[in-house]
Design a protein around this motif. Structure first.
Motif, PDB file in Angstrom:
ATOM      1  N   TYR A  86       0.850  -1.191   0.000  1.00  0.00           N
ATOM      2  CA  TYR A  86       0.000   0.000   0.000  1.00  0.00           C
ATOM      3  C   TYR A  86       0.891   1.249   0.000  1.00  0.00           C
ATOM      4  CZ  TYR A  86      -3.294  -3.554   1.544  1.00  0.00           C
ATOM      5  OH  TYR A  86      -4.054  -4.695   1.628  1.00  0.00           O
ATOM      6  N   PRO A  87       1.262   1.720  -1.173  1.00  0.00           N
ATOM      7  CA  PRO A  87       2.159   2.888  -1.233  1.00  0.00           C
ATOM      8  C   PRO A  87       1.543   4.088  -0.509  1.00  0.00           C
ATOM      9  CG  PRO A  87       1.991   1.838  -3.379  1.00  0.00           C
ATOM     10  CD  PRO A  87       0.946   1.215  -2.514  1.00  0.00           C
ATOM     11  N   VAL A  88       2.391   4.833   0.195  1.00  0.00           N
ATOM     12  CA  VAL A  88       1.920   5.888   1.090  1.00  0.00           C
ATOM     13  C   VAL A  88       1.861   7.225   0.348  1.00  0.00           C
ATOM     14  CG1 VAL A  88       2.413   7.085   3.259  1.00  0.00           C
ATOM     15  CG2 VAL A  88       2.972   4.658   3.017  1.00  0.00           C
ATOM     16  N   GLU A  89       0.812   7.975   0.605  1.00  0.00           N
ATOM     17  CA  GLU A  89       0.681   9.298  -0.016  1.00  0.00           C
ATOM     18  C   GLU A  89       1.456  10.335   0.790  1.00  0.00           C
ATOM     19  OE1 GLU A  89      -3.261  10.529  -0.890  1.00  0.00           O
ATOM     20  OE2 GLU A  89      -3.801   8.620  -1.850  1.00  0.00           O
ATOM     21  N   ILE A  90       2.234  11.168   0.106  1.00  0.00           N
ATOM     22  CA  ILE A  90       2.947  12.250   0.792  1.00  0.00           C
ATOM     23  C   ILE A  90       2.546  13.570   0.140  1.00  0.00           C
ATOM     24  CG2 ILE A  90       5.180  13.078   1.581  1.00  0.00           C
ATOM     25  CD1 ILE A  90       6.165  10.311   1.505  1.00  0.00           C
ATOM     26  N   PRO A  91       1.500  14.183   0.644  1.00  0.00           N
ATOM     27  CA  PRO A  91       0.997  15.412   0.029  1.00  0.00           C
ATOM     28  C   PRO A  91       2.046  16.511   0.079  1.00  0.00           C
ATOM     29  CG  PRO A  91      -0.544  14.580   1.694  1.00  0.00           C
ATOM     30  CD  PRO A  91       0.729  13.805   1.827  1.00  0.00           C
ATOM     31  N   GLY A  92       2.090  17.315  -0.960  1.00  0.00           N
ATOM     32  CA  GLY A  92       2.967  18.487  -0.966  1.00  0.00           C
ATOM     33  C   GLY A  92       4.395  18.201  -1.393  1.00  0.00           C
ATOM     34  N   LEU A 138       5.070  12.748 -12.493  1.00  0.00           N
ATOM     35  CA  LEU A 138       6.399  13.075 -11.967  1.00  0.00           C
ATOM     36  C   LEU A 138       6.343  14.342 -11.134  1.00  0.00           C
ATOM     37  CD1 LEU A 138       8.546  12.455 -15.164  1.00  0.00           C
ATOM     38  CD2 LEU A 138       8.165  10.943 -13.216  1.00  0.00           C
ATOM     39  N   LYS A 139       5.462  15.240 -11.527  1.00  0.00           N
ATOM     40  CA  LYS A 139       5.411  16.539 -10.857  1.00  0.00           C
ATOM     41  C   LYS A 139       4.366  16.577  -9.767  1.00  0.00           C
ATOM     42  CE  LYS A 139       7.314  19.371 -14.536  1.00  0.00           C
ATOM     43  NZ  LYS A 139       6.998  18.947 -15.898  1.00  0.00           N
ATOM     44  N   ARG A 140       3.526  15.567  -9.724  1.00  0.00           N
ATOM     45  CA  ARG A 140       2.491  15.537  -8.683  1.00  0.00           C
ATOM     46  C   ARG A 140       3.114  15.090  -7.361  1.00  0.00           C
ATOM     47  NH1 ARG A 140      -2.330  13.315 -11.347  1.00  0.00           N
ATOM     48  NH2 ARG A 140      -2.861  12.314  -9.380  1.00  0.00           N
ATOM     49  N   PRO A 141       2.465  15.416  -6.243  1.00  0.00           N
ATOM     50  CA  PRO A 141       2.966  14.929  -4.953  1.00  0.00           C
ATOM     51  C   PRO A 141       2.956  13.395  -4.920  1.00  0.00           C
ATOM     52  CG  PRO A 141       1.329  16.651  -4.629  1.00  0.00           C
ATOM     53  CD  PRO A 141       1.324  16.329  -6.093  1.00  0.00           C
ATOM     54  N   VAL A 142       3.927  12.830  -4.221  1.00  0.00           N
ATOM     55  CA  VAL A 142       4.135  11.384  -4.173  1.00  0.00           C
ATOM     56  C   VAL A 142       2.834  10.640  -3.847  1.00  0.00           C
ATOM     57  CG1 VAL A 142       5.425   9.512  -3.074  1.00  0.00           C
ATOM     58  CG2 VAL A 142       6.477  11.777  -3.344  1.00  0.00           C
ATOM     59  N   ASN A 143       2.351   9.883  -4.807  1.00  0.00           N
ATOM     60  CA  ASN A 143       1.183   9.005  -4.659  1.00  0.00           C
ATOM     61  C   ASN A 143      -0.135   9.713  -4.343  1.00  0.00           C
ATOM     62  OD1 ASN A 143       2.593   6.568  -5.142  1.00  0.00           O
ATOM     63  ND2 ASN A 143       3.333   6.547  -3.029  1.00  0.00           N
ATOM     64  N   ALA A 144      -0.096  11.023  -4.142  1.00  0.00           N
ATOM     65  CA  ALA A 144      -1.314  11.701  -3.691  1.00  0.00           C
ATOM     66  C   ALA A 144      -2.329  11.770  -4.827  1.00  0.00           C
ATOM     67  CB  ALA A 144      -0.992  13.106  -3.182  1.00  0.00           C
ATOM     68  N   GLY A 145      -3.465  11.149  -4.602  1.00  0.00           N
ATOM     69  CA  GLY A 145      -4.521  11.139  -5.604  1.00  0.00           C
ATOM     70  C   GLY A 145      -4.247  10.193  -6.772  1.00  0.00           C
ATOM     71  N   PHE A 146      -3.192   9.377  -6.680  1.00  0.00           N
ATOM     72  CA  PHE A 146      -2.920   8.394  -7.724  1.00  0.00           C
ATOM     73  C   PHE A 146      -3.966   7.280  -7.627  1.00  0.00           C
ATOM     74  CE2 PHE A 146       1.980   8.818  -8.466  1.00  0.00           C
ATOM     75  CZ  PHE A 146       1.873  10.197  -8.415  1.00  0.00           C
ATOM     76  N   SER A 147      -4.312   6.683  -8.769  1.00  0.00           N
ATOM     77  CA  SER A 147      -5.164   5.490  -8.733  1.00  0.00           C
ATOM     78  C   SER A 147      -4.332   4.332  -8.196  1.00  0.00           C
ATOM     79  CB  SER A 147      -5.662   5.170 -10.140  1.00  0.00           C
ATOM     80  OG  SER A 147      -4.579   4.673 -10.910  1.00  0.00           O
TER      81      SER A 147
ATOM     82  N   GLN B 449       4.100   7.520   6.759  1.00  0.00           N
ATOM     83  CA  GLN B 449       4.787   8.443   5.847  1.00  0.00           C
ATOM     84  C   GLN B 449       6.277   8.502   6.145  1.00  0.00           C
ATOM     85  OE1 GLN B 449       2.284  11.834   6.633  1.00  0.00           O
ATOM     86  NE2 GLN B 449       1.417  11.778   4.577  1.00  0.00           N
ATOM     87  N   ILE B 450       6.599   8.575   7.435  1.00  0.00           N
ATOM     88  CA  ILE B 450       8.012   8.633   7.819  1.00  0.00           C
ATOM     89  C   ILE B 450       8.729   7.361   7.395  1.00  0.00           C
ATOM     90  CG2 ILE B 450       9.607   8.707   9.795  1.00  0.00           C
ATOM     91  CD1 ILE B 450       8.369  11.384   9.322  1.00  0.00           C
ATOM     92  N   PHE B 451       8.082   6.212   7.625  1.00  0.00           N
ATOM     93  CA  PHE B 451       8.731   4.938   7.258  1.00  0.00           C
ATOM     94  C   PHE B 451       8.930   4.853   5.750  1.00  0.00           C
ATOM     95  CE2 PHE B 451       8.420   0.357   6.132  1.00  0.00           C
ATOM     96  CZ  PHE B 451       9.671   0.006   6.608  1.00  0.00           C
ATOM     97  N   TYR B 452       7.951   5.304   5.014  1.00  0.00           N
ATOM     98  CA  TYR B 452       8.053   5.271   3.553  1.00  0.00           C
ATOM     99  C   TYR B 452       9.264   6.092   3.085  1.00  0.00           C
ATOM    100  CZ  TYR B 452       6.442   5.414  -1.337  1.00  0.00           C
ATOM    101  OH  TYR B 452       6.344   5.287  -2.701  1.00  0.00           O
ATOM    102  N   CYS B 453       9.421   7.279   3.664  1.00  0.00           N
ATOM    103  CA  CYS B 453      10.565   8.127   3.302  1.00  0.00           C
ATOM    104  C   CYS B 453      11.883   7.459   3.679  1.00  0.00           C
ATOM    105  CB  CYS B 453      10.477   9.486   3.996  1.00  0.00           C
ATOM    106  SG  CYS B 453       9.101  10.482   3.445  1.00  0.00           S
ATOM    107  N   LYS B 454      11.913   6.903   4.896  1.00  0.00           N
ATOM    108  CA  LYS B 454      13.145   6.230   5.341  1.00  0.00           C
ATOM    109  C   LYS B 454      13.476   5.070   4.419  1.00  0.00           C
ATOM    110  CE  LYS B 454      13.037   6.921  10.358  1.00  0.00           C
ATOM    111  NZ  LYS B 454      12.768   6.165  11.603  1.00  0.00           N
ATOM    112  N   GLN B 455      12.445   4.323   4.005  1.00  0.00           N
ATOM    113  CA  GLN B 455      12.683   3.186   3.136  1.00  0.00           C
ATOM    114  C   GLN B 455      13.263   3.626   1.797  1.00  0.00           C
ATOM    115  OE1 GLN B 455      12.233   1.076   0.314  1.00  0.00           O
ATOM    116  NE2 GLN B 455      13.626  -0.056   1.676  1.00  0.00           N
TER     117      GLN B 455
END
Lengths: 250, 500
Positions: A86-92, A138-147, B449-455
């Motif tokens: 479950y890839p994590v969303e990192i907004p911003g 590529l320019k969007r925030p990491v995973n945020a709003g991705f399907s 989120q922190i773990f994901y970044c660390k990974q």
């Protein structure tokens, strides 16, 4: 590359891994299959250093280093990659900016200078194509709003950019339609290299018809109960996991 | 950026995150502590002000005597003893010209990284164009005119002559009182009156210096204008007054930066800023505020009680406030816009970061008077440790403001489970055609989120700074380029070790 010896681990005081043994050599592709709750995902999290899991005993060597003496970010910088279920969303935080920071952290750990922006851009564009990741992501925030499919492609895209020594892919195939699955598999196959190893964690044999493994392991109740070649996957497909339920550790 | 930890950052860490906490040993002239009419006469006399100014101050002082400090804000502190404060401190060596400025003062500004210290400009050579063969980076660097205020007085203003050629007046308010008294007299107190509030009244009585900007009709100010405020002396209050007037069709971008040494006692900073934008004029006012926040136990630190207000007097005028607030023990300020001209616009972009025992109660007021006036509010609050933060905003649509619109967004991010974030958006709508939108979110940085970044190989510290920077990005984008970089750095230093 990776040697796991008699690994026991628990989460919230419930034992999950009960003596896992596994060795992965350079360039090898291993697949771990098993029913839900067998401990497959726990193994990947423990290897990556997720603190919600407790290592009770055992030892893991990664490239000659004791893995459990390294914090998660050091493991990553040494070349251990986890593709998240479950890839994590990192907004911003811009996806390619994030990757650049990741790449440069690994380079700094090796005493190398930061990657120059032109090479980085070139690499990012090329690898995005490998996995069929839309340039706009590529320019969007990491995973945020991705399907769901975009998130999984993005994991493989990270893998392709970071070029790890060992890539653990935790159920990367789950929830993917056939096109996305093919794109993910293409990306992984492109990354196969005599110096790079893979550990694929999957529930289904489906993925393995696109990425051909060298070894297949069956995990049941926190142990690897059977290991074999790729034909083992086919056997599993026919007989189901039930046939392995009674087996003890190999 | 996040990965390279500069020496500055490390030094900052050693000082619990405050890298501007040094004190400059410089000969100073003080007013004795205490406040009565003679103090005000002393200040006015020191500045050789016109008689009307003294009278204006004294009336403000009499107003102030009948007022009480406001109680409604969500901050806690012991009552301030206004008789224990010195209301005037000035470097003894007169700042008549730059050559005469105490070298230690210049050193101080250099330490603060102020462009003022670009020696070429200041060495008296007044070399405007970079000599051939200078590094390319320098030639492309935008020029900034700087007014530097040290405790109570303005010590120097750069680029004055070049600005004067386009008719722009940029000087200290003391100079303006001498050289352009008619302009000061016409505008001072018209946006923030002497009775506006307790601290504005106090400021009106005792303000010692500040900046004055006048942009004539149709002129686009040729460079960024900037003031750096520095509190240096102990037991001293800083009461600066800034007045910016943009005539019809003109525009200006103004930046303000603030620091103070580390001291055990609290220091009071009660400024007043007034902006006036005439028809079609635009004023952009940006602040990076990094006053000393006090130590972990809440000892020392600056009380930043500031009244900032802009008047969009003319049709289609626009005032935009951008603030990055990382410092001060206590902050309360509400940079506001009075939208009087039809089709005028007000904007407020804010990042406030509080940690340790810092408290901030900040926001804005948008007062819609003219028809089709528009306002936008974007507030980002980040709290860590035991800090407490409040967004307080008022959007008021008067019966005359047909077609007014407002959009407000207030986002909070919490970095510990002991800190607090509160949002008080007040709406007062008296015209049925008004359109208002308000959005608010509260978020935390999750362990996942922190773990994901660390990974991916990114350290926790860099991960936090990345995520917080991302959270604040929309506001940073509003800052002029150089300030945006400074603000990001400041944020990184401020948040060192803030998650755990």
């Amino acid at each position: 590359m990776l040697r796991i010896e008699d690994l026991h681990a628990s989460v919230a005081e419930t034992p999950i891994l009960k003596g896992v043994q596994l060795s992965i050599g350079p360039g090898e592709v291993h697949a771990i299959m098993g029913p839900n709750g067998s401990g497959k995902s726990t193994l990947s999290k423990v290897l990556a250093g997720d603190e919600s899991y407790t290592v009770e005993s055992g030892r893991v060597d990664f490239e000659g280093q004791n893995l459990f003496e390294m914090p998660p970010e050091e493991r990553a910088r040494a070349g251990l990659f986890l593709g998240f279920q479950y890839p994590v969303e990192i907004p911003g935080v811009n996806n390619s900016y994030f990757l650049k920071a990741a790449l440069n952290a690994a380079r700094a750990a090796r005493g190398e200078p930061e990657i120059d922006p032109v090479s980085f851009l070139k690499r990012v564009r090329e690898r995005a194509q490998w996995v069929g990741l839309d340039d706009s992501l590529l320019k969007r925030p990491v995973n945020a709003g991705f399907s769901g499919g975009e998130k999984k492609r993005n994991e493989i895209f990270h893998l392709a950019v970071l070029e790890p020594r060992l890539a653990i892919l935790d159920e990367t195939d789950s929830g993917l339609d056939i096109d996305a699955l093919r794109a993910v598999a293409d990306g992984v196959n492109r990354m196969r290299d005599p110096q790079r190893s893979f550990l694929l964690i999957t529930h289904y044999q489906r993925l393995l018809s696109y990425i051909e493994p060298d070894y297949v392991h069956v995990m049941v109740r926190g142990q690897i109960v059977r290991s074999g070649g790729k034909e083992l996957a086919a056997e599993l497909e026919r007989s189901g996991y039930a046939a392995f339920e009674d087996e003890e550790a190999a | 950026m996040a990965a390279d930890k500069s020496d500055e950052a490390l030094e900052g860490l050693a000082q619990r995150g405050y890298s501007a906490g040094f004190y400059t040993d410089i000969e100073q002239e003080f007013a004795p502590p205490g406040l009565d009419e003679s103090t005000i006469r002393f200040i006015s006399d020191k500045k050789r002000e016109p008689a009307w100014m003294l009278e204006w101050r004294l009336e403000a002082y009499r107003n102030w005597l009948g007022m009480t400090a406001p109680q409604w804000q969500k901050v806690r502190f012991a009552p301030i003893d206004f008789q224990a404060i010195s209301y005037y401190a000035a470097p003894k060596r007169g700042p008549a010209s730059l050559d005469e400025v105490d070298p230690k003062l210049l050193e101080t500004y250099a330490k603060l990284g102020i462009p003022l210290h670009e020696q070429k400009m200041l060495a008296g050579v007044q070399e405007q164009e970079p000599a051939p063969g200078t590094a390319a980076g320098e030639t492309t660097k935008p020029r900034v005119a700087v007014d530097a205020v040290f405790d109570s007085v303005s010590v120097t203003t750069t680029f004055k002559e070049e600005l004067a050629r386009s008719g722009v007046i940029f000087c200290s308010i003391s100079e303006a009182l001498r050289d352009h008294p008619e302009l000061v007299r016409r505008y001072i107190g018209t946006v923030v009156s002497r009775r506006d509030n307790f601290f504005a009244a106090l400021n009106s009585a005792v303000f010692s210096d500040g900046s004055f900007v006048y942009i004539p009709e149709g002129v686009e100010c040729p460079m960024e204008l900037s003031t750096y405020f520095r509190i240096n002396a102990g037991h001293t209050g800083q009461f600066e007054r800034t007045l910016i007037i943009a005539e019809r069709g003109s525009s200006v971008s103004y930046l303000e930066g603030c620091t103070a040494p580390q001291r055990d006692e609290h220091q009071l900073h009660a400024a007043v800023v007034e902006l006036i934008a005439h028809e079609d004029a635009r004023i952009k006012y940006s602040t990076v505020q990094n006053w000393y926040p006090g130590d972990e136990q809440g000892r020392g630190g600056v009380y930043n009680f500031v009244t900032k207000r802009g008047l969009c007097a003319g049709a289609r005028s626009k005032i935009s406030w951008t603030q990055v607030e990382t410092g001060s023990a206590i902050t309360w300020k509400y940079p506001s816009c009075v939208l009087q001209g039809d089709d005028s616009q007000g904007e407020f972009y804010s990042v406030a970061v509080t940690r340790g025992r810092q408290q901030a109660d900040t926001g804005t007021k948008m007062i819609h008077i003219g028809r089709n006036t528009r306002s936008q509010i974007l507030s980002k609050g980040v709290s860590a440790d035991d800090a407490d933060q409040t967004y307080r905003g008022l959007v008021k649509i008067l019966p005359s403001a047909a077609g007014a619109r407002n959009y407000s967004q207030c986002d909070s991010m919490l970095l510990s489970d002991r800190c607090g974030a509160h949002t008080f958006p007040y709406l007062d709508v008296r015209h049925p055609s008004a359109q208002l939108e308000h959005e608010a979110t509260t978020s935390r940085i999750s362990d996942e989120q922190i773990f994901y970044c660390k990974q991916r190989g990114i350290s926790e510290e860099d991960a936090v700074s990345m995520i917080v920077n991302g959270f604040c990005k929309e506001v940073f984008q509003e800052l002029p380029m150089e300030f945006a970089v400074e603000a990001q750095k400041l944020l990184e230093i401020t948040l060192e070790n803030s998650v755990g």
